[in-house]
Design an enzyme around this catalytic site. Structure first.
Site, PDB file in Angstrom:
ATOM      1  CG  ASN A  70     -28.098   9.033  -2.608  1.00 38.44           C
ATOM      2  OD1 ASN A  70     -27.764   7.852  -2.477  1.00 38.44           O
ATOM      3  ND2 ASN A  70     -27.552   9.822  -3.529  1.00 38.44           N
ATOM      4  CG  ASP A 124      -2.115   0.899   1.067  1.00 41.21           C
ATOM      5  OD1 ASP A 124      -3.252   0.398   1.028  1.00 41.21           O
ATOM      6  OD2 ASP A 124      -1.914   2.138   0.979  1.00 41.21           O
ATOM      7  CG  ASN A 169     -18.066  -2.507  -0.263  1.00 47.34           C
ATOM      8  OD1 ASN A 169     -17.243  -3.305   0.137  1.00 47.34           O
ATOM      9  ND2 ASN A 169     -18.714  -2.714  -1.403  1.00 47.34           N
ATOM     10  CE1 TYR A 181     -12.954   4.080  -8.453  1.00 46.35           C
ATOM     11  CE2 TYR A 181     -15.348   4.179  -8.712  1.00 46.35           C
ATOM     12  CZ  TYR A 181     -14.218   3.528  -8.256  1.00 46.35           C
ATOM     13  OH  TYR A 181     -14.328   2.319  -7.603  1.00 46.35           O
ATOM     14  CE  LYS A 195     -11.680  -0.289  -9.806  1.00 49.08           C
ATOM     15  NZ  LYS A 195     -10.581  -0.854  -8.970  1.00 49.08           N
ATOM     16  CB  THR A 225     -16.621  -0.240  -9.050  1.00 48.26           C
ATOM     17  OG1 THR A 225     -17.826   0.473  -8.823  1.00 48.26           O
ATOM     18  CG2 THR A 225     -15.949   0.384 -10.277  1.00 48.26           C
ATOM     19  CG  ASP A 226     -22.050  -0.872  -8.729  1.00 45.66           C
ATOM     20  OD1 ASP A 226     -21.207   0.032  -8.573  1.00 45.66           O
ATOM     21  OD2 ASP A 226     -23.105  -0.935  -8.058  1.00 45.66           O
ATOM     22  CD  GLU A 227     -19.241   4.556  -9.086  1.00 48.39           C
ATOM     23  OE1 GLU A 227     -18.727   5.387  -9.833  1.00 48.39           O
ATOM     24  OE2 GLU A 227     -19.449   4.750  -7.872  1.00 48.39           O
ATOM     25  CB  ALA A 270     -13.657   6.421 -17.559  1.00 46.70           C
ATOM     26  NE  ARG A 322     -20.357  12.258  -6.891  1.00 48.98           N
ATOM     27  CZ  ARG A 322     -20.290  11.106  -6.212  1.00 48.98           C
ATOM     28  NH1 ARG A 322     -20.814   9.998  -6.721  1.00 48.98           N
ATOM     29  NH2 ARG A 322     -19.715  11.056  -5.034  1.00 48.98           N
TER      30      ARG A 322
END
Ligand code: NAD
Ligand code: DAU
Length: 347
Positions: free
Chosen positions: A254, A33, A185, A155, A159, A130-132, A157, A286
């Site tokens: 949300n 890390d 999560n 982000y 991933k 990620t599901d994004e 894109a 956002r």
């Protein structure tokens, strides 16, 4: 078995490291890390002295360093979680995401390929995603493993790009890879820039709760310990070359989630019912805000027998209890650079 876990000092990574170190005393677990703002060795205090655990500080973007590390330790498996992970930061500073999420992933793929030298028996490169990457859903439908990629933020894109590269190394070089794509999560040790810990911290400090847009975006929430157990299942039983979706089957708008959180916090803090809700403040949306994520995890449940262990209400209470009991952890991570980030983001 020698396993390299990247990003093990972060939120999800620390839960994965803990699970593997405790559950598999015969494995040697190496946690690599960089310790960015999101990495915190405090997350691993309880296991740092274990004989099967080694921490290495380093940057996956440094290809030579990564190759030397693989040459030295000859890992059998890689579980790759290191990433820049916060959508808002990817909007203000995309380049960090390109470097770590794309270049860093390719460095790891190259080093695994070089050290395993086409003898791939009992080797595995497991990429956590990620599901994004699937983009945004309207009111209906779910993301499956066949859903076409359609990322919208720097982000997601970055991933998506790393997922494509992992698949390309499997298709082109036969590198044994597996990918999982998980939903949002929550749980202990999450850095308070993401929705739930940010709002817990603001409620404690009686600060405004900044809701983007109208608060109508939907996310599918999974307790982090259940994500770690899915990763364990997939690492040991997943089929090489496959993709598995992981989700909580637990969708929340949300604003509805925030209201439940406010209620729990009022109760735990002994405040009058309705006190925390008064802090809700709607702010500008956002940029490129995805409307809805929802995961279909049938494949993982049917083929590998995984299922989430907790109901959301129970997980949320546990999470709130942890933050209230760990004010020192929260104070440490919200001093210094956090204040600067917060001022800029919510000015
Ligand atoms: P996090 O931001 O809490 O942790 C990331 C970790 O990676 C930190 O410890 C950080 O120090 C380390 N890191 C960052 N850049 C590095 C670099 N260049 N070299 C080495 N280490 C570096 O992230 P998280 O929420 O724990 O997410 C972990 C992984 O899971 C990510 O790949 C993310 O895309 C994925 N994921 C997260 C969620 C979620 O809801 N948080 C959901 C699905 C998938
Ligand atoms: O879906 C998986 C993804 O979930 C992971 O890949 C990411 O690493 C993780 O950060 C998370 O991304 P989100 O953007 O969904 O999470 P975040 O907690 O930032 O935001 C959740 C929702 O809450 C989203 O619709 C935006 C909203 N939000 C968030 C913040 C920080 C607000 O309304 N106000 C806020 O201040």
């Amino acid at each position: 078995m020698k396993i390299l876990i990247t990003g093990g000092a972060g939120f999800i990574g620390s839960h994965v490291v803990r699970l593997f170190v405790n559950k598999y005393p015969n494995y040697k677990i190496f946690n690599l890390d960089k310790l960015t703002y999101a990495g915190n060795l405090e997350n691993l205090k309880d296991i740092e002295e274990k004989p099967n655990y080694t921490f290495i500080r380093g940057d996956i973007v440094d290809g030579e360093f990564i190759q030397n590390l693989f040459n030295e330790h000859k890992f059998d498996g890689v579980i790759h979680l290191a990433a820049e992970s916060h959508v808002d930061r990817s909007i203000s500073n995309p380049m960090e995401f390109i470097q770590t999420n794309i270049v860093g992933t390719v460095n790891l793929l190259n080093s695994a390929k070089a050290i395993w030298k086409d003898n791939f028996e009992n080797k595995l490169f497991y990429h956590i995603s990620t599901d994004e990457v699937y983009g945004s859903l309207s009111d209906e439908g779910f993301f499956t493993e066949e859903t076409a990629y359609d990322p919208h933020s720097p982000y997601s894109a970055s991933k998506a790009s790393s997922d494509h590269l992992v698949r390309a190394y499997n298709d082109t070089f036969g590198l044994p890879t597996v990918i999982s794509n998980c939903s949002n999560n929550y749980g202990q040790n999450q850095f308070p820039e993401k929705l739930i810990p940010l709002f817990i911290n603001n409620i404690i400090n009686e600060k405004p709760l900044p809701v983007y847009g109208k608060g109508i975006n939907v996310r599918d929430w999974l307790y982090v310990v259940d994500h770690a157990s899915a990763i364990d299942t997939i690492f040991h039983n997943g089929k090489v070359g496959e993709t598995y979706n992981i989700g909580g089957n637990n969708e929340w708008k949300n604003i509805d989630l925030i209201k439940v959180l406010c209620k729990v916090m009022d109760k735990k803090l002994g405040r009058q019912a309705g006190e925390s809700e008064k802090l809700i403040t709607y702010i500008v949306d956002r940029a490129g805000h995805d409307l809805r994520y929802a995961i279909d995890s049938t494949k993982l449940q049917k083929e590998l027998g995984w299922k989430p262990s907790l109901q959301f209400e129970e997980g949320l209470e546990k999470t709130v209890d942890w933050y209230l009991a760990n004010s020192e952890w929260l104070n440490n991570v919200t001093s210094g650079a956090y204040k600067e980030y917060y001022e800029k983001q919510y000015k």
